[in-house]
Design a protein around this motif. Structure first.
Motif, PDB file in Angstrom:
ATOM      1  N   ILE A 108       0.833  -1.206   0.000  1.00 57.27           N
ATOM      2  CA  ILE A 108       0.000   0.000   0.000  1.00 57.27           C
ATOM      3  C   ILE A 108       0.863   1.250   0.000  1.00 57.27           C
ATOM      4  CG2 ILE A 108      -1.595   1.369   1.422  1.00 57.27           C
ATOM      5  CD1 ILE A 108      -2.895  -1.295   2.260  1.00 57.27           C
ATOM      6  N   ARG A 109       1.898   1.259   0.822  1.00 60.52           N
ATOM      7  CA  ARG A 109       2.776   2.427   0.935  1.00 60.52           C
ATOM      8  C   ARG A 109       3.765   2.521  -0.228  1.00 60.52           C
ATOM      9  NH1 ARG A 109       1.444   6.187   5.075  1.00 60.52           N
ATOM     10  NH2 ARG A 109      -0.492   5.164   5.703  1.00 60.52           N
ATOM     11  N   ARG A 110       3.927   1.427  -0.937  1.00 56.77           N
ATOM     12  CA  ARG A 110       4.850   1.348  -2.063  1.00 56.77           C
ATOM     13  C   ARG A 110       6.273   1.743  -1.672  1.00 56.77           C
ATOM     14  NH1 ARG A 110       0.778   3.522  -6.818  1.00 56.77           N
ATOM     15  NH2 ARG A 110       0.348   5.157  -5.304  1.00 56.77           N
ATOM     16  N   VAL A 111       6.678   1.181  -0.505  1.00 60.59           N
ATOM     17  CA  VAL A 111       8.039   1.363   0.005  1.00 60.59           C
ATOM     18  C   VAL A 111       8.541  -0.008   0.446  1.00 60.59           C
ATOM     19  CG1 VAL A 111       9.500   2.435   1.748  1.00 60.59           C
ATOM     20  CG2 VAL A 111       7.571   3.716   0.799  1.00 60.59           C
ATOM     21  N   ASN A 112       9.471  -0.567  -0.282  1.00 57.82           N
ATOM     22  CA  ASN A 112      10.028  -1.871   0.086  1.00 57.82           C
ATOM     23  C   ASN A 112      10.754  -1.776   1.428  1.00 57.82           C
ATOM     24  OD1 ASN A 112       9.128  -3.123  -2.265  1.00 57.82           O
ATOM     25  ND2 ASN A 112      11.006  -2.622  -3.391  1.00 57.82           N
ATOM     26  N   GLY A 113      10.411  -2.670   2.333  1.00 57.87           N
ATOM     27  CA  GLY A 113      11.049  -2.664   3.645  1.00 57.87           C
ATOM     28  C   GLY A 113      10.513  -1.604   4.575  1.00 57.87           C
ATOM     29  N   GLY A 114       9.428  -0.935   4.204  1.00 60.94           N
ATOM     30  CA  GLY A 114       8.883   0.137   5.035  1.00 60.94           C
ATOM     31  C   GLY A 114       8.429  -0.347   6.398  1.00 60.94           C
ATOM     32  N   PHE A 115       7.744  -1.488   6.415  1.00 60.01           N
ATOM     33  CA  PHE A 115       7.261  -1.994   7.696  1.00 60.01           C
ATOM     34  C   PHE A 115       8.425  -2.351   8.614  1.00 60.01           C
ATOM     35  CE2 PHE A 115       5.711  -5.008  10.758  1.00 60.01           C
ATOM     36  CZ  PHE A 115       4.494  -4.467  11.130  1.00 60.01           C
ATOM     37  N   ARG A 116       9.486  -2.909   8.063  1.00 68.49           N
ATOM     38  CA  ARG A 116      10.656  -3.261   8.861  1.00 68.49           C
ATOM     39  C   ARG A 116      11.268  -2.015   9.511  1.00 68.49           C
ATOM     40  NH1 ARG A 116      12.719  -6.013   5.274  1.00 68.49           N
ATOM     41  NH2 ARG A 116      14.248  -4.555   4.400  1.00 68.49           N
ATOM     42  N   LEU A 117      11.251  -0.887   8.790  1.00 66.65           N
ATOM     43  CA  LEU A 117      11.746   0.368   9.354  1.00 66.65           C
ATOM     44  C   LEU A 117      10.871   0.837  10.512  1.00 66.65           C
ATOM     45  CD1 LEU A 117      12.714   2.327   6.110  1.00 66.65           C
ATOM     46  CD2 LEU A 117      14.268   1.414   7.847  1.00 66.65           C
ATOM     47  N   ILE A 118       9.563   0.658  10.380  1.00 59.19           N
ATOM     48  CA  ILE A 118       8.656   1.016  11.469  1.00 59.19           C
ATOM     49  C   ILE A 118       8.936   0.164  12.699  1.00 59.19           C
ATOM     50  CG2 ILE A 118       6.246   0.902  12.229  1.00 59.19           C
ATOM     51  CD1 ILE A 118       5.447   1.691   9.376  1.00 59.19           C
ATOM     52  N   GLU A 119       9.060  -1.128  12.488  1.00 54.36           N
ATOM     53  CA  GLU A 119       9.293  -2.048  13.601  1.00 54.36           C
ATOM     54  C   GLU A 119      10.574  -1.693  14.353  1.00 54.36           C
ATOM     55  OE1 GLU A 119       9.007  -6.871  14.318  1.00 54.36           O
ATOM     56  OE2 GLU A 119       9.475  -6.093  12.316  1.00 54.36           O
ATOM     57  N   SER A 120      11.643  -1.414  13.620  1.00 56.71           N
ATOM     58  CA  SER A 120      12.902  -1.053  14.275  1.00 56.71           C
ATOM     59  C   SER A 120      12.807   0.311  14.934  1.00 56.71           C
ATOM     60  CB  SER A 120      14.062  -1.085  13.272  1.00 56.71           C
ATOM     61  OG  SER A 120      13.859  -0.130  12.232  1.00 56.71           O
ATOM     62  N   GLY A 121      12.048   1.224  14.327  1.00 52.22           N
ATOM     63  CA  GLY A 121      11.869   2.547  14.908  1.00 52.22           C
ATOM     64  C   GLY A 121      11.132   2.495  16.228  1.00 52.22           C
ATOM     65  N   VAL A 122      10.074   1.695  16.287  1.00 53.62           N
ATOM     66  CA  VAL A 122       9.334   1.534  17.544  1.00 53.62           C
ATOM     67  C   VAL A 122      10.249   0.966  18.619  1.00 53.62           C
ATOM     68  CG1 VAL A 122       7.461   0.258  18.673  1.00 53.62           C
ATOM     69  CG2 VAL A 122       7.085   1.309  16.429  1.00 53.62           C
ATOM     70  N   ALA A 123      11.040  -0.042  18.277  1.00 55.99           N
ATOM     71  CA  ALA A 123      11.955  -0.652  19.243  1.00 55.99           C
ATOM     72  C   ALA A 123      12.984   0.353  19.740  1.00 55.99           C
ATOM     73  CB  ALA A 123      12.650  -1.856  18.606  1.00 55.99           C
ATOM     74  N   ASP A 124      13.508   1.189  18.839  1.00 53.75           N
ATOM     75  CA  ASP A 124      14.511   2.188  19.238  1.00 53.75           C
ATOM     76  C   ASP A 124      13.909   3.242  20.163  1.00 53.75           C
ATOM     77  OD1 ASP A 124      16.473   0.922  17.793  1.00 53.75           O
ATOM     78  OD2 ASP A 124      16.261   2.195  16.018  1.00 53.75           O
ATOM     79  N   ILE A 125      12.697   3.689  19.874  1.00 57.51           N
ATOM     80  CA  ILE A 125      12.024   4.650  20.754  1.00 57.51           C
ATOM     81  C   ILE A 125      11.806   4.024  22.127  1.00 57.51           C
ATOM     82  CG2 ILE A 125       9.901   5.954  21.172  1.00 57.51           C
ATOM     83  CD1 ILE A 125      11.434   7.251  19.006  1.00 57.51           C
ATOM     84  N   ARG A 126      11.372   2.771  22.158  1.00 61.25           N
ATOM     85  CA  ARG A 126      11.106   2.082  23.423  1.00 61.25           C
ATOM     86  C   ARG A 126      12.375   1.979  24.279  1.00 61.25           C
ATOM     87  NH1 ARG A 126       5.941   2.642  23.954  1.00 61.25           N
ATOM     88  NH2 ARG A 126       4.589   1.296  22.714  1.00 61.25           N
ATOM     89  N   ARG A 127      13.519   1.764  23.656  1.00 58.09           N
ATOM     90  CA  ARG A 127      14.774   1.666  24.413  1.00 58.09           C
ATOM     91  C   ARG A 127      15.119   3.002  25.070  1.00 58.09           C
ATOM     92  NH1 ARG A 127      16.247  -2.232  20.436  1.00 58.09           N
ATOM     93  NH2 ARG A 127      16.861  -0.635  18.925  1.00 58.09           N
ATOM     94  N   ILE A 128      14.810   4.086  24.391  1.00 56.07           N
ATOM     95  CA  ILE A 128      15.140   5.415  24.912  1.00 56.07           C
ATOM     96  C   ILE A 128      14.093   5.901  25.897  1.00 56.07           C
ATOM     97  CG2 ILE A 128      15.504   7.834  24.273  1.00 56.07           C
ATOM     98  CD1 ILE A 128      16.405   6.744  21.498  1.00 56.07           C
ATOM     99  N   CYS A 129      12.828   5.663  25.556  1.00 57.03           N
ATOM    100  CA  CYS A 129      11.731   6.180  26.365  1.00 57.03           C
ATOM    101  C   CYS A 129      10.651   5.097  26.470  1.00 57.03           C
ATOM    102  CB  CYS A 129      11.159   7.456  25.719  1.00 57.03           C
ATOM    103  SG  CYS A 129       9.915   8.296  26.710  1.00 57.03           S
ATOM    104  N   PRO A 130      10.794   4.183  27.407  1.00 52.62           N
ATOM    105  CA  PRO A 130       9.884   3.036  27.494  1.00 52.62           C
ATOM    106  C   PRO A 130       8.422   3.409  27.679  1.00 52.62           C
ATOM    107  CG  PRO A 130      11.841   2.685  28.849  1.00 52.62           C
ATOM    108  CD  PRO A 130      11.881   4.105  28.402  1.00 52.62           C
ATOM    109  N   LEU A 131       8.154   4.561  28.279  1.00 53.23           N
ATOM    110  CA  LEU A 131       6.777   4.943  28.561  1.00 53.23           C
ATOM    111  C   LEU A 131       6.137   5.793  27.466  1.00 53.23           C
ATOM    112  CD1 LEU A 131       7.035   5.745  32.392  1.00 53.23           C
ATOM    113  CD2 LEU A 131       6.381   3.606  31.255  1.00 53.23           C
ATOM    114  N   MET A 132       6.879   6.085  26.411  1.00 55.22           N
ATOM    115  CA  MET A 132       6.306   6.845  25.302  1.00 55.22           C
ATOM    116  C   MET A 132       5.098   6.111  24.732  1.00 55.22           C
ATOM    117  SD  MET A 132       6.437   9.355  22.929  1.00 55.22           S
ATOM    118  CE  MET A 132       8.099  10.046  22.780  1.00 55.22           C
TER     119      MET A 132
END
Length: 348
Positions: free
Chosen positions: A136-160
């Protein structure tokens, strides 16, 4: 709370006050470009590369105070493409305003530290499990970037607070249940669903979509039946998630998504949702134009006048005076309504 005749809000005022004394919610489309090429949106087709900067907002500092703005949502385009996001967010922080980032999520990992510092909440556009989302987004690997982004935010700010928002359309109408389980798997705090907008001039559409363009996103009669089955399955299987708010919509609101596509096919009459957006919020486009919501016409421009003068100017007052949500054809086709109580916040 304000409501229009025929709505099912808790309080109905026969003659709503035309003046806005408080504007708790403000949406800013702060950057013109986007890093996705979504089938249901035309924002990515913009050729200009413009943004709203903090200096554009400085003249409105006292207006924001007078209107008691408490919550600002940064949207776009993609806000994380903004060249001076820190300055923009600092401006609102100085006013003690809650900040929400509405994002495609593709740059979250790259800018995780900055996002965790500047924002109170993140809303990520999630269109399904990985294969569906990327198509739908027409971006290869886009979901993988989201998944890693969420994990990185959680490491910095777990309660975000990090939530997902799904636009329901032809390409994902059979994958709503899978979308809920995907949101849980990547650690989102909740997931919400809305129907694709098919008929308005919002989202960089200078003209209404022609029928063939609408049909790329809308459903056929057979697909509508499949959507209804999918929604009923979601309601049954994820009843606890609906009860607790992990799925943000009630069963009634989820069924409204089916009704939206049925109305587009002419099978039912469109029915306006309960909404008081023009009395409690405003949307500022990247060119400075101010709308009472995403779908209605502009009522002014922040480059020409102060925000409180715009929302209480003649154009805005006349608009609200003559707006009856229940009967308005734009409202009847609305996919993104707002029902806000000054006492209780967002309501059903």
């Amino acid at each position: 709370m304000f409501a229009q005749p025929g709505s099912d809000a808790a309080v109905t005022l026969a003659n709503p006050v035309d003046q806005v004394l408080e504007l708790p919610i403000l949406v800013l489309n702060v950057h013109s470009r986007c890093n996705c090429r979504c089938v249901m949106c035309d924002i990515w087709k913009r050729e200009e590369n413009t943004s709203i900067k903090s200096q554009d907002l400085e003249r409105h500092r006292e207006s924001l105070r007078r209107l008691s703005v408490r919550w600002v949502v940064l949207s776009g385009g993609e806000p994380l493409l903004h060249s001076d996001l820190r300055s923009l967010c600092t401006f609102f922080r100085e006013l003690n305003i809650r900040l929400t980032l509405l994002t495609t999520g593709l740059l979250l990992s790259k800018r995780a530290s900055e996002v965790a510092e500047l924002f109170d909440e993140i809303i990520i556009s999630i269109d399904g499990p990985a294969r569906i989302h990327d198509a739908i987004r027409r971006v290869n690997g886009g979901f993988r970037l989201i998944e890693s982004g969420v994990a990185d935010i959680r490491r910095i700010c777990p309660l975000m607070r990090i939530t997902g928002r799904t636009t329901v359309q032809r390409a994902n109408h059979c994958h709503l249940q899978e979308t809920v389980s995907t949101a849980q798997a990547i650690g989102l705090d909740s997931i919400s669903f809305l129907a694709a907008d098919l008929t308005s001039q919002a989202f960089n559409r200078p003209l209404l979509w022609p029928a063939d363009r609408q049909n790329q996103v809308a459903l056929t009669v057979g697909e509508l039946r499949a959507l209804e089955e999918e929604v009923e399955g979601l309601i049954a299987i994820y009843s606890e998630e609906i009860r607790t708010g992990y799925v943000a919509e009630s069963a009634r609101k989820l069924r409204r998504i089916v009704a939206h596509f049925a109305a587009h096919l002419g099978l039912t009459q469109p029915v306006a949702p309960t909404c008081n957006a023009p009395w409690v919020s405003a949307v500022v486009e990247v060119d400075g134009s101010v709308r009472p919501c995403f779908f209605h016409r502009s009522i002014g421009n922040i480059h020409d006048s102060d925000l409180d003068h715009i929302v209480n100017g003649k154009s805005a007052m006349d608009f609200r005076h003559n707006l009856w949500v229940h009967d308005n054809p734009v409202c009847q086709r609305c996919v993104c309504s707002l029902n806000y109580s000054q006492q209780g916040g967002l309501a059903e």
